[in-house]
Design an enzyme around this catalytic site. Structure first.
Site: not given
Ligand code: XIL
Length: 454
Positions: A167, A210, A246, A275, A277
């Site tokens: 990020e 990422n 996401h 990631e 979802d």
């Molecule tokens: C999130 C975790 O799921 C949570 O438990 C934590 O509180 C915050 O981070 N992008 C990312 C992940 O790269 O590491 C993040 O994970 C979600 C967004």
């Protein structure tokens, strides 16, 4: 953190391994009826493996002791990403004092079950301990390089891919870098430096950039694309780009998702869904999940998909029920859509077809090697024979096998195991085969593909 709307968002070289078999030549009765229908795998991991991909989940160490959590993980997934345990604040809360306890727990669980591990993440502005932000430039540079080197060395040979930098770009139309201690004090070059340091620390791990909101073509993904293109042109070591993915109704799966993955792949990097979802429920959620899986399968350099958690109740945005399993670990329609997009079949072998399942366990480990065992279990019908592919990671070698008869692909890394002698199993009955892996420095667990029954 952010609001939902702002951010809804392998092998042995062909040299023949020394193979010990209990019966070197199959008797007539042992001639395998391989012409039988190949049965589709019935779990996410095995179905993905049959397509040359992994299917992973973000895992939290503190849930591993919950029986249903662990059994769902072990049955369905063949890759893990520690959800928080490898982040800077967890691993190096105080300068040069490293804490690997929880992350080690996840890595050893994964290795014991034959799963890949994605390392997440080395350089990120979030979940960064306060001491890092307080350093002046020269000190920050050495702290960043030390962090990368120490953590990657600790896990050397055990990590399939690392999110080296996470990020680093702004949302919106600017295409600019995001403000962070690294960006503000070290300038644009910090990303390149992080990747070069990472390659030197573990040359066996794939090195990924990422990010989120880069899933379709937009100003942010264009900025990442231009960086990756520049890195490839100048020989800066980068192997893969992770697309967090996401999604929710404000930020749905983009129409050009596949095209965007493909344009990155065309730069010569692997792409991974890291990631995933998708908030929602029912068939709408299922359809969106299916689109993501189909997009990955359509891009040959898309090596795998990770969902960001197992049951909805443990999701970082649980109110949006974004995952594949409900709070009681029931499979949701989204699960069925993913399995079917992966070419798997649900229902454990209904319809009278012959099916089998393969599960891997590491049975012993020593310096330089380990033994693995695969249990082959027939589904609800008797089977007359089975095959199971096992893939090891170069420079590993399989130095012995037992209770089975292996054949090797041309790379020498993929062994397809068949039974010795009488191969039939009654409904629900199981058998095992085993093998020894000489690690040659790489302790990755093998990937055990789906069992094919006949
Ligand atoms: C999130 C975790 O799921 C949570 O438990 C934590 O509180 C915050 O981070 N992008 C990312 C992940 O790269 O590491 C993040 O994970 C979600 C967004």
């Amino acid at each position: 953190m952010f609001s939902a709307s702002a951010r809804p968002q392998l092998r042995i070289r062909a040299r023949r391994a020394l193979v010990l078999t209990t019966a070197g030549v199959l008797g007539a009765a042992g001639v395998l009826s391989l012409a039988g229908t190949a049965n589709a795998a019935s779990t996410l991991g095995a179905s993905a493996a049959a397509k040359g991909r992994y299917f992973g989940a973000a895992v939290a160490a503190n849930h591993l002791g919950e029986a249903q959590y662990a059994s769902t993980l072990d049955t369905e997934f063949n890759s893990v990403t520690p959800e928080n345990e490898m982040k800077w604040d967890a691993v190096e809360p105080t300068r040069n004092s490293f804490n690997y306890g929880s992350a080690d727990q996840i890595v050893s669980h994964a290795q014991g079950k034959g799963m890949k591990v994605r390392g997440h993440t080395l350089v990120w502005h979030s979940q960064l301990p306060g001491w890092v932000g307080g350093l002046a430039a020269a000190d920050l540079r050495s702290a960043m390089n030390n962090h990368i080197t120490q953590v990657m060395t600790h896990y050397k040979g055990k990590i399939y891919a690392w999110d080296v930098v996470n990020e680093a770009f702004q949302d919106g139309s600017s295409g600019a870098r995001l403000s962070s201690p690294f960006q503000d004090k070290l300038g644009n070059g910090f990303i390149e430096e992080a990747f070069r340091t990472a390659r030197a620390a573990d040359s066996g791990a794939k090195l990924c950039y990422n990010d989120y909101n880069t899933d379709g073509q937009n100003a942010k993904s264009n900025a990442v694309y231009n960086m990756v293109k520049d890195f490839k042109q100048r020989g800066v070591p980068i192997d893969c780009v992770g697309f967090q993915s996401h999604f929710n109704s404000n930020s749905p799966v983009p129409g050009d998702y596949q095209a965007n993955l493909q344009r990155f792949a065309d730069l010569g990097v692997y792409v991974q869904i890291t990631e995933l979802d998708i908030e929602g429920s029912g068939s709408a959620q299922a359809t969106s999940y299916g689109k993501v899986v189909n997009a990955c399968l359509a891009v040959s350099r898309c090596t795998g998909i990770t969902v960001w958690g197992i049951p909805d109740k443990y999701s970082w945005r649980s109110s949006g029920t974004p995952l594949l399993f409900d709070d009681n670990y029931n499979k949701k329609p989204a699960y069925d859509a993913v399995l079917s997009a992966l070419g798997g079949t649900s229902g454990g072998g209904g319809g009278g077809g012959a099916t089998c399942a393969a599960t891997y366990t590491r049975t012993s480990t020593w310096n330089g090697g380990f033994n693995g065992q695969v249990t082959v279990k027939a589904g609800s019908s008797a089977i007359s024979s089975w095959t199971v592919p096992v893939t090891v990671t170069s420079p590993q070698k399989v130095s012995a096998t037992w209770n089975g008869s292996p054949t090797w692909d041309s790379s020498g890394n993929v062994m397809t195991m068949k039974p010795n002698g009488n191969a039939s199993l009654a409904a629900g009955a199981s058998t095992t085969f085993g093998f020894t892996v000489t690690t040659n420095g790489n302790t990755n667990a093998p990937t055990v593909g789906g069992c094919t029954a006949s």
